[in-house]
Write a protein that holds these residues in place. Structure first.
Motif, PDB file in Angstrom:
ATOM      1  N   GLU A 132       0.870  -1.176   0.000  1.00 15.98           N
ATOM      2  CA  GLU A 132       0.000   0.000   0.000  1.00 15.98           C
ATOM      3  C   GLU A 132       0.906   1.225   0.000  1.00 15.98           C
ATOM      4  OE1 GLU A 132      -3.056  -0.427  -0.552  1.00 15.98           O
ATOM      5  OE2 GLU A 132      -3.342  -2.509   0.055  1.00 15.98           O
ATOM      6  N   THR A 133       0.422   2.321  -0.584  1.00 18.67           N
ATOM      7  CA  THR A 133       1.285   3.471  -0.843  1.00 18.67           C
ATOM      8  C   THR A 133       0.589   4.780  -0.488  1.00 18.67           C
ATOM      9  OG1 THR A 133       0.518   3.766  -3.125  1.00 18.67           O
ATOM     10  CG2 THR A 133       2.297   2.164  -2.763  1.00 18.67           C
ATOM     11  N   THR A 134       1.346   5.879  -0.603  1.00 11.82           N
ATOM     12  CA  THR A 134       0.781   7.209  -0.341  1.00 11.82           C
ATOM     13  C   THR A 134       0.065   7.774  -1.551  1.00 11.82           C
ATOM     14  OG1 THR A 134       2.787   8.369  -1.048  1.00 11.82           O
ATOM     15  CG2 THR A 134       2.664   7.700   1.272  1.00 11.82           C
TER      16      THR A 134
ATOM     17  N   VAL B 267       3.683   2.623   2.348  1.00  9.31           N
ATOM     18  CA  VAL B 267       3.211   2.738   3.730  1.00  9.31           C
ATOM     19  C   VAL B 267       2.950   1.371   4.362  1.00  9.31           C
ATOM     20  CG1 VAL B 267       2.204   5.026   3.432  1.00  9.31           C
ATOM     21  CG2 VAL B 267       0.790   3.009   3.022  1.00  9.31           C
ATOM     22  N   GLU B 268       2.888   0.312   3.547  1.00 13.28           N
ATOM     23  CA  GLU B 268       2.654  -1.028   4.096  1.00 13.28           C
ATOM     24  C   GLU B 268       3.147  -2.080   3.105  1.00 13.28           C
ATOM     25  OE1 GLU B 268      -0.994  -3.738   5.995  1.00 13.28           O
ATOM     26  OE2 GLU B 268      -1.447  -2.137   4.564  1.00 13.28           O
TER      27      GLU B 268
ATOM     28  N   VAL C  55      -6.184   7.820  -1.438  1.00 15.08           N
ATOM     29  CA  VAL C  55      -5.719   6.466  -1.148  1.00 15.08           C
ATOM     30  C   VAL C  55      -6.048   6.058   0.289  1.00 15.08           C
ATOM     31  CG1 VAL C  55      -3.940   6.448  -2.912  1.00 15.08           C
ATOM     32  CG2 VAL C  55      -3.375   7.270  -0.627  1.00 15.08           C
ATOM     33  N   VAL C  56      -6.156   7.038   1.191  1.00 11.75           N
ATOM     34  CA  VAL C  56      -6.602   6.721   2.552  1.00 11.75           C
ATOM     35  C   VAL C  56      -7.991   6.092   2.503  1.00 11.75           C
ATOM     36  CG1 VAL C  56      -7.237   7.651   4.815  1.00 11.75           C
ATOM     37  CG2 VAL C  56      -5.199   8.510   3.644  1.00 11.75           C
ATOM     38  N   ALA C  57      -8.833   6.572   1.586  1.00 10.90           N
ATOM     39  CA  ALA C  57     -10.173   6.007   1.432  1.00 10.90           C
ATOM     40  C   ALA C  57     -10.121   4.566   0.945  1.00 10.90           C
ATOM     41  CB  ALA C  57     -10.985   6.861   0.451  1.00 10.90           C
ATOM     42  N   VAL C  58      -9.033   4.178   0.288  1.00 12.57           N
ATOM     43  CA  VAL C  58      -8.887   2.822  -0.236  1.00 12.57           C
ATOM     44  C   VAL C  58      -8.343   1.876   0.828  1.00 12.57           C
ATOM     45  CG1 VAL C  58      -7.708   1.371  -1.937  1.00 12.57           C
ATOM     46  CG2 VAL C  58      -8.619   3.610  -2.611  1.00 12.57           C
ATOM     47  N   HIS C  59      -7.225   2.281   1.486  1.00 11.03           N
ATOM     48  CA  HIS C  59      -6.586   1.352   2.428  1.00 11.03           C
ATOM     49  C   HIS C  59      -6.734   1.730   3.897  1.00 11.03           C
ATOM     50  CE1 HIS C  59      -3.378   4.315   2.569  1.00 11.03           C
ATOM     51  NE2 HIS C  59      -2.904   3.998   1.368  1.00 11.03           N
ATOM     52  N   GLY C  60      -7.246   2.930   4.180  1.00  7.37           N
ATOM     53  CA  GLY C  60      -7.508   3.303   5.572  1.00  7.37           C
ATOM     54  C   GLY C  60      -6.288   3.679   6.376  1.00  7.37           C
ATOM     55  N   ILE C  61      -5.127   3.836   5.742  1.00 11.03           N
ATOM     56  CA  ILE C  61      -3.896   4.172   6.455  1.00 11.03           C
ATOM     57  C   ILE C  61      -3.652   5.674   6.313  1.00 11.03           C
ATOM     58  CG2 ILE C  61      -1.414   3.744   6.651  1.00 11.03           C
ATOM     59  CD1 ILE C  61      -1.915   1.043   5.234  1.00 11.03           C
ATOM     60  N   ASP C  62      -3.809   6.415   7.414  1.00 12.72           N
ATOM     61  CA  ASP C  62      -3.588   7.857   7.363  1.00 12.72           C
ATOM     62  C   ASP C  62      -2.268   8.221   8.022  1.00 12.72           C
ATOM     63  OD1 ASP C  62      -4.091   7.618  10.069  1.00 12.72           O
ATOM     64  OD2 ASP C  62      -6.104   8.471   9.959  1.00 12.72           O
ATOM     65  N   ASP C  63      -1.957   9.507   8.023  1.00 14.01           N
ATOM     66  CA  ASP C  63      -0.669   9.963   8.563  1.00 14.01           C
ATOM     67  C   ASP C  63      -0.476   9.541  10.012  1.00 14.01           C
ATOM     68  OD1 ASP C  63      -0.255  11.161   6.117  1.00 14.01           O
ATOM     69  OD2 ASP C  63      -0.848  13.165   6.784  1.00 14.01           O
ATOM     70  N   ALA C  64      -1.531   9.664  10.812  1.00 11.63           N
ATOM     71  CA  ALA C  64      -1.423   9.344  12.234  1.00 11.63           C
ATOM     72  C   ALA C  64      -1.106   7.873  12.464  1.00 11.63           C
ATOM     73  CB  ALA C  64      -2.717   9.726  12.951  1.00 11.63           C
ATOM     74  N   LYS C  65      -1.653   6.999  11.621  1.00  9.74           N
ATOM     75  CA  LYS C  65      -1.484   5.557  11.824  1.00  9.74           C
ATOM     76  C   LYS C  65      -0.039   5.115  11.657  1.00  9.74           C
ATOM     77  CE  LYS C  65      -3.482   1.081  10.685  1.00  9.74           C
ATOM     78  NZ  LYS C  65      -4.609   0.368  10.024  1.00  9.74           N
ATOM     79  N   VAL C  66       0.717   5.797  10.813  1.00  9.14           N
ATOM     80  CA  VAL C  66       2.098   5.377  10.555  1.00  9.14           C
ATOM     81  C   VAL C  66       3.128   6.364  11.087  1.00  9.14           C
ATOM     82  CG1 VAL C  66       1.527   3.944   8.561  1.00  9.14           C
ATOM     83  CG2 VAL C  66       1.959   6.388   8.232  1.00  9.14           C
ATOM     84  N   ALA C  67       2.683   7.334  11.869  1.00  4.56           N
ATOM     85  CA  ALA C  67       3.600   8.369  12.361  1.00  4.56           C
ATOM     86  C   ALA C  67       4.730   7.791  13.199  1.00  4.56           C
ATOM     87  CB  ALA C  67       2.827   9.413  13.159  1.00  4.56           C
ATOM     88  N   ASN C  68       4.438   6.727  13.956  1.00  9.27           N
ATOM     89  CA  ASN C  68       5.443   6.138  14.844  1.00  9.27           C
ATOM     90  C   ASN C  68       6.028   4.833  14.303  1.00  9.27           C
ATOM     91  OD1 ASN C  68       5.136   8.187  16.852  1.00  9.27           O
ATOM     92  ND2 ASN C  68       3.236   7.187  17.511  1.00  9.27           N
TER      93      ASN C  68
END
Length: 243
Positions: free
Chosen positions: A9-11, A22-23, A53-66
């Motif tokens: 999954e990508t940005t 991103v994944e 793409v967040v609407a597609v895979h559900g991974i937003d900035d906050a989810k991968v910040a750490n």
């Protein structure tokens, strides 16, 4: 043969525009059997993730910040895929992003990649288009065509999609599946929308030596013996010199 079924999954859509991974999710098979080994990693892309793409895979900035950046996980990921045949749906997309990430690695004594120099790549989208010309060949369409259950797939996810693709690939290539004619499937087991091939496909987890053997009933055995005796009598009567 060692195969790794892989998805990312990508940005965004194009790494040439600065988009990043991103994944990553991957499933290992050896000789067409699942080994139980998987690779799964969320990645901090060090940039904003597009809303589309967040609407597609559900991974937003906050989810991968750490989460770790790609450089921190590159060696572990490379060790998992190196030398394997990679099975990917629409391979140029995923391989393009992986190669882009590998090129961005700095200060390495031994560079990694490009992927195509170290792994064979099998694109299931190309395979599906050859097998089903003129039809939809997305992963969801193939799940429907081969009766693969993907009802738990609400959003795209790299590991989930890799696991689903593994089942689809095995169904497409005729391995580790149970095929039964739709007309013979028990009514309670039929789906509301039969596959286009007329086949019901179920994933099997049998180990060698666990195949079920069904013995004939006494009536079936007697009928078989009677038929054999009839054929033997006909052969005797039709053989020259026995008339």
């Amino acid at each position: 043969m060692r195969q790794v079924i892989l998805d990312t999954e990508t940005t965004g859509i194009d790494p040439r525009e600065g988009h990043r991974l991103v994944e990553i999710g991957a499933v290992e098979m050896v000789n067409r059997r699942f080994t139980g080994r998987t690779y799964h990693q969320y990645i901090n892309p060090e940039r904003h993730i597009d809303a589309e793409v967040v609407a597609v895979h559900g991974i937003d900035d906050a989810k991968v910040a750490n989460e770790p950046v790609f450089a921190q996980v590159a060696d572990e990921f490379w060790a998992f895929i190196e030398g394997a045949e990679l099975v990917i749906h629409n391979a140029p997309f995923d391989v393009g992003f992986i190669d882009h990430e590998l090129k961005m690695l700095k200060n390495r004594a031994q560079p990694l990649g490009p992927v195509g120099d170290h792994c064979r790549i099998l694109d299931t989208l190309v395979m599906a288009r050859k097998m089903h010309p003129g039809q939809r060949n997305s992963l969801d369409a193939l799940c429907k065509r081969y009766d693969i259950d993907n009802g738990h797939r609400v959003l795209h996810g790299a590991l989930l999609d890799a696991e689903i693709l593994a089942d689809v690939y095995l169904a497409m290539t005729g391995g580790q599946t149970a095929l039964t004619l739709d007309a013979e499937v028990n009514q309670e087991q039929r789906s509301d929308t039969p596959s286009e091939t007329g086949l019901s496909v179920q994933r099997m987890s049998l180990s060698p030596g666990q195949l079920r053997v069904i013995a004939p009933s006494q009536d079936e055995r007697q009928a078989h013996l009677a038929k054999c005796e009839t054929h033997q009598l006909r052969w005797f009567e039709d053989t020259p010199g026995n008339a």
